[in-house]
Design an enzyme around this catalytic site. Structure first.
Site, PDB file in Angstrom:
ATOM      1  N   CYS A  40     -22.707  -7.224 -18.941  1.00 37.35           N
ATOM      2  CA  CYS A  40     -21.497  -7.411 -18.147  1.00 37.35           C
ATOM      3  C   CYS A  40     -20.388  -6.515 -18.693  1.00 37.35           C
ATOM      4  O   CYS A  40     -20.158  -6.458 -19.895  1.00 37.35           O
ATOM      5  CB  CYS A  40     -20.992  -8.852 -18.224  1.00 37.35           C
TER       6      CYS A  40
ATOM      7  N   CYS B  28     -27.626  -9.315 -16.234  1.00 39.96           N
ATOM      8  CA  CYS B  28     -27.009  -9.002 -17.520  1.00 39.96           C
ATOM      9  C   CYS B  28     -27.968  -9.407 -18.633  1.00 39.96           C
ATOM     10  O   CYS B  28     -28.511 -10.511 -18.624  1.00 39.96           O
ATOM     11  CB  CYS B  28     -25.678  -9.753 -17.663  1.00 39.96           C
TER      12      CYS B  28
ATOM     13  N   CYS C  13     -26.047 -12.456 -20.720  1.00 38.94           N
ATOM     14  CA  CYS C  13     -25.764 -13.781 -20.145  1.00 38.94           C
ATOM     15  C   CYS C  13     -26.603 -14.069 -18.899  1.00 38.94           C
ATOM     16  O   CYS C  13     -26.517 -15.158 -18.346  1.00 38.94           O
ATOM     17  CB  CYS C  13     -24.274 -13.922 -19.820  1.00 38.94           C
TER      18      CYS C  13
ATOM     19  N   GLY D 278       0.793  -1.226   0.000  1.00 41.08           N
ATOM     20  CA  GLY D 278       0.000   0.000   0.000  1.00 41.08           C
ATOM     21  C   GLY D 278       0.823   1.272   0.000  1.00 41.08           C
ATOM     22  O   GLY D 278       0.292   2.352  -0.241  1.00 41.08           O
TER      23      GLY D 278
ATOM     24  N   CYS E  58     -18.633 -12.722 -19.625  1.00 44.19           N
ATOM     25  CA  CYS E  58     -19.947 -12.760 -20.272  1.00 44.19           C
ATOM     26  C   CYS E  58     -19.934 -13.769 -21.426  1.00 44.19           C
ATOM     27  O   CYS E  58     -20.850 -14.582 -21.578  1.00 44.19           O
ATOM     28  CB  CYS E  58     -20.296 -11.367 -20.778  1.00 44.19           C
TER      29      CYS E  58
END
Lengths: 290, 178
Positions: free
Chosen positions: A265, A240, A243, A32, A271
């Site tokens: 998606c 979606c 899909c 980080g 997808c």
């Protein structure tokens, strides 16, 4: 040494690679923390992922299989040009499948398919400093990180709640890494934040801002929040349309002049794989007929 | 005209060496394989004229110097290469960076024996839960001293080299002597 007309493997010269590699090792050792590095000019403009490209170039090995995504899609300009860049300068295999890849360079998404051990996710980062919009002076933000003085960040999130009734930050949602450094996860949607605790290595490169940071696998990454306003990985309330997935991050697409719209998606590989497996959304049938 | 990269042996070797070092440091306690035995390969992969090196033997000093690195006393080195851990007190002199720039902490490259000897339990970032390892060839009190002198995020990284095997211990790893 390379002769004129030939590239060094993955474009960057060895001196540059060593410099980036040393920065990456320190970044991985201090999860980080933003390590300064001597970012080079790349044959593409700042803002096109020069940081990510340099990190990828320093990490690629000839056996790697590279995937590049831009907002989850493999077929957008940025993704296609970076993929071609490494195809030409490193001669590595490329793929669009998350599962087949060993290195994934991404602009602003984490793939829906969880990464496995051995995979590396490289982020392109525009502004690495999460405190930059609160405190513009680098000398001050560096002190704030040194002292772990992150009160201002909570004030910003509180102001969101005071104005909007909820934390309205939807992307680049700040996270706390191992309870020490507050980190900008790059402009990924906050939907992706929980995925950052993963089995793969995550490397972040900011070319213009000359910073590298990193998350080793199995690193604790917590999205900042309040007890009474817990973190909420927001998602559009639709399946979606291609899909039928109800657990993915969606793009909203206008499809006609009458205000018609569809949700699809953002991760094109996920997808496509779902449709190949027989999943169908609301509008998939019309697409198959066309 | 399409041009293709032409990797040299040196480049391929340092590339593979870095890959092993990166994964070793990302997954503390898991042993990775280097493409060639010894610390020389690690020197090739990491060190150049931008580095300040302290090495424990004249041979290693000479090898590090030919990369263009400055040879400096232990307390000033960003890379320290030692054939053995000497006394644990030497850890006190290692560069640890500052709160503002913790990345200025040193990288310590030590020759040790992996898989036998003192049992250690590692926890921290990069470790899934905890992992138990065995390390031999370091002096008594090494791990105690490492814990005593480092105040995160300041600190130093350790690579333990055993032939062509490497284990990484970033400053973020907590080492418990079992």
């Amino acid at each position: 040494m390379t002769q004129s007309g030939q590239y060094n493997f993955a474009y960057l010269d060895e001196q540059t690679k060593r410099m980036i590699r040393r920065a990456l090792l320190k970044g991985l050792a201090i999860p980080g923390y933003q390590v300064p590095f001597a970012s080079r000019e790349m044959p593409m403009p700042y803002g096109w992922g020069t940081g990510g490209v340099q990190v990828t170039a320093a990490c690629l090995v000839p056996e790697d299989c590279l995937k590049v995504i831009d907002q989850g899609a493999d077929d957008t300009t940025n993704a296609v040009s970076i993929r071609k860049f490494f195809q030409r300068t490193a001669g590595v295999d490329v793929t669009e499948q998350t599962t087949a890849s060993t290195v994934i360079q991404t602009r602003h998404r984490i793939p829906e398919t969880p990464l496995r051990e051995g995979q590396i996710l490289v982020y392109q980062v525009p502004i690495p400093e999460p405190l930059r919009f609160i405190e513009p002076r680098e000398t001050e933000t560096r002190k704030m990180h040194a002292l772990a003085e992150y009160g201002l960040m909570h004030v910003k999130l509180y102001e969101d709640i005071a104005r909007h009734g909820a934390i309205s930050t939807a992307y680049a949602y700040p996270v706390s890494v191992e309870g020490r450094y507050v980190m900008d996860p790059s402009p990924i949607p906050k939907f992706d934040n929980p995925k950052m605790e993963m089995a793969g290595i995550q490397l972040f490169g900011a070319g213009r801002e000359q910073r590298i940071y990193a998350l080793p696998p199995y690193t604790r990454v917590v999205s900042l929040d309040f007890e009474d306003y817990p973190f909420d990985p927001m998602r559009a309330e639709h399946p979606c349309d291609m899909c039928g997935a109800e657990d993915t991050y969606l793009d909203e697409v206008i499809i006609d002049d009458a205000g018609g719209r569809m949700f699809v998606c953002s991760d094109t590989d996920h997808c496509t794989a779902r449709r190949a497996a027989g999943h169908r959304g609301r509008l998939a049938a019309t697409e198959d007929a066309a | 005209m399409q041009t293709a990269p032409v990797p040299s042996d040196f480049e391929t070797r340092t590339n593979a060496t870095y890959d092993a070092l990166m994964w070793a440091l990302s997954r503390p306690g898991l042993i990775r394989d280097l493409p060639a035995p010894g610390v020389e390969g690690v020197i090739d992969a990491l060190i150049d004229r931008e580095c300040a090196v302290h090495a424990g033997t004249p041979d290693l000093c000479a090898y590090a110097a030919q990369t263009g690195a400055a040879i400096v006393p232990l307390a000033k080195a960003d890379h320290v290469i030692l054939p053995d851990a000497q006394t644990p007190a030497m850890l006190r002199d290692l560069r640890q960076g500052s709160d503002m720039h913790p990345e200025d902490g040193a990288t310590l490259i030590l020759i040790a024996t992996l898989g036998t000897g003192q049992a250690l339990r590692l926890t921290g970032p990069g470790v899934d839960g905890h992992i138990d390892v065995r390390v031999d060839g370091l002096t008594d009190g090494f791990w105690q001293m490492r814990r005593d002198v480092m105040r995160y995020p300041m600190g130093f990284e350790i690579f333990l080299i055993d032939g062509s095997r490497v284990m990484g211990l970033p400053r973020s790893t907590t080492v418990e002597v079992l």
